[in-house]
Scaffold this motif. Structure first.
Motif, short mmCIF file in Angstrom:
data_model
loop_
_atom_site.label_atom_id
_atom_site.label_comp_id
_atom_site.label_asym_id
_atom_site.label_seq_id
_atom_site.Cartn_x
_atom_site.Cartn_y
_atom_site.Cartn_z
N PRO A 2 -3.95 -1.46 -34.48
CA PRO A 2 -4.97 -0.74 -33.72
C PRO A 2 -6.36 -1.39 -33.72
O PRO A 2 -7.22 -0.95 -32.98
CB PRO A 2 -5.00 0.62 -34.39
CG PRO A 2 -4.46 0.41 -35.76
CD PRO A 2 -3.51 -0.74 -35.66
N PHE A 65 -11.46 -0.34 -32.28
CA PHE A 65 -10.28 0.41 -32.66
C PHE A 65 -9.60 0.94 -31.41
O PHE A 65 -10.23 1.54 -30.56
CB PHE A 65 -10.66 1.57 -33.58
CG PHE A 65 -9.51 2.46 -33.93
CD1 PHE A 65 -8.56 2.06 -34.85
CD2 PHE A 65 -9.38 3.70 -33.34
CE1 PHE A 65 -7.49 2.88 -35.17
CE2 PHE A 65 -8.32 4.54 -33.66
CZ PHE A 65 -7.38 4.13 -34.58
N GLU A 66 -8.30 0.70 -31.33
CA GLU A 66 -7.50 1.22 -30.23
C GLU A 66 -6.23 1.81 -30.84
O GLU A 66 -5.40 1.06 -31.35
CB GLU A 66 -7.17 0.10 -29.25
CG GLU A 66 -6.99 0.56 -27.84
CD GLU A 66 -6.94 -0.60 -26.89
OE1 GLU A 66 -5.82 -1.10 -26.65
OE2 GLU A 66 -8.00 -1.02 -26.41
N PRO A 67 -6.08 3.13 -30.82
CA PRO A 67 -4.90 3.73 -31.44
C PRO A 67 -3.60 3.14 -30.91
O PRO A 67 -3.52 2.75 -29.74
CB PRO A 67 -5.01 5.21 -31.07
CG PRO A 67 -6.45 5.41 -30.74
CD PRO A 67 -6.95 4.11 -30.19
N ASP A 68 -2.59 3.08 -31.76
CA ASP A 68 -1.30 2.51 -31.37
C ASP A 68 -0.72 3.18 -30.13
O ASP A 68 -0.12 2.54 -29.29
CB ASP A 68 -0.28 2.64 -32.51
CG ASP A 68 -0.53 1.62 -33.60
OD1 ASP A 68 -1.08 0.54 -33.28
OD2 ASP A 68 -0.18 1.89 -34.75
N ALA A 70 -2.28 4.54 -27.62
CA ALA A 70 -3.22 4.61 -26.49
C ALA A 70 -2.57 4.17 -25.19
O ALA A 70 -2.72 4.82 -24.17
CB ALA A 70 -4.46 3.78 -26.77
N ASP A 73 0.00 6.78 -24.09
CA ASP A 73 -0.64 7.99 -23.60
C ASP A 73 -1.13 7.81 -22.17
O ASP A 73 -0.98 8.69 -21.34
CB ASP A 73 -1.81 8.40 -24.49
CG ASP A 73 -1.35 8.89 -25.86
OD1 ASP A 73 -0.15 9.19 -26.01
OD2 ASP A 73 -2.19 8.96 -26.77
#
Length: 83
Positions: A2, A65-68, A70, A73
């Motif tokens: 992330p 930061f990029e959530p896994d 993302a 979604d």
């Protein structure tokens, strides 16, 4: 992972070569490549400090930061709006 490393973006904005940046911050071009390609497991604060000083930027300009989930979604939202 992330955490996204945007050193390439900053290098392009500053019109600077990878080798030049490595010399200016005091690490090898190979270690800088590991960091900029997102393969590093950690980064020392002293290295981050040197990157920010040389590139005249903030840590957030280099790391984000990029959530896994993302991307998944966004894809799900697109499919929902299409139906």
């Amino acid at each position: 992972m992330p955490i996204i490393v945007d050193i390439d973006v900053m290098l392009a904005r500053r019109k600077m070569a990878v080798g030049t940046l490595a010399d200016l911050i005091g690490i090898t071009p190979a270690n800088l490549a590991v960091l900029k390609n997102g393969r590093a497991k950690a980064v020392r604060f002293s290295t981050l400090d040197a990157l920010c000083r040389v590139l005249d930027c903030q840590p957030g300009d280099i790391l984000r930061f990029e959530p896994d989930g993302a991307q998944r979604d966004d894809t799900a939202r697109t499919k929902e709006t299409e139906t």
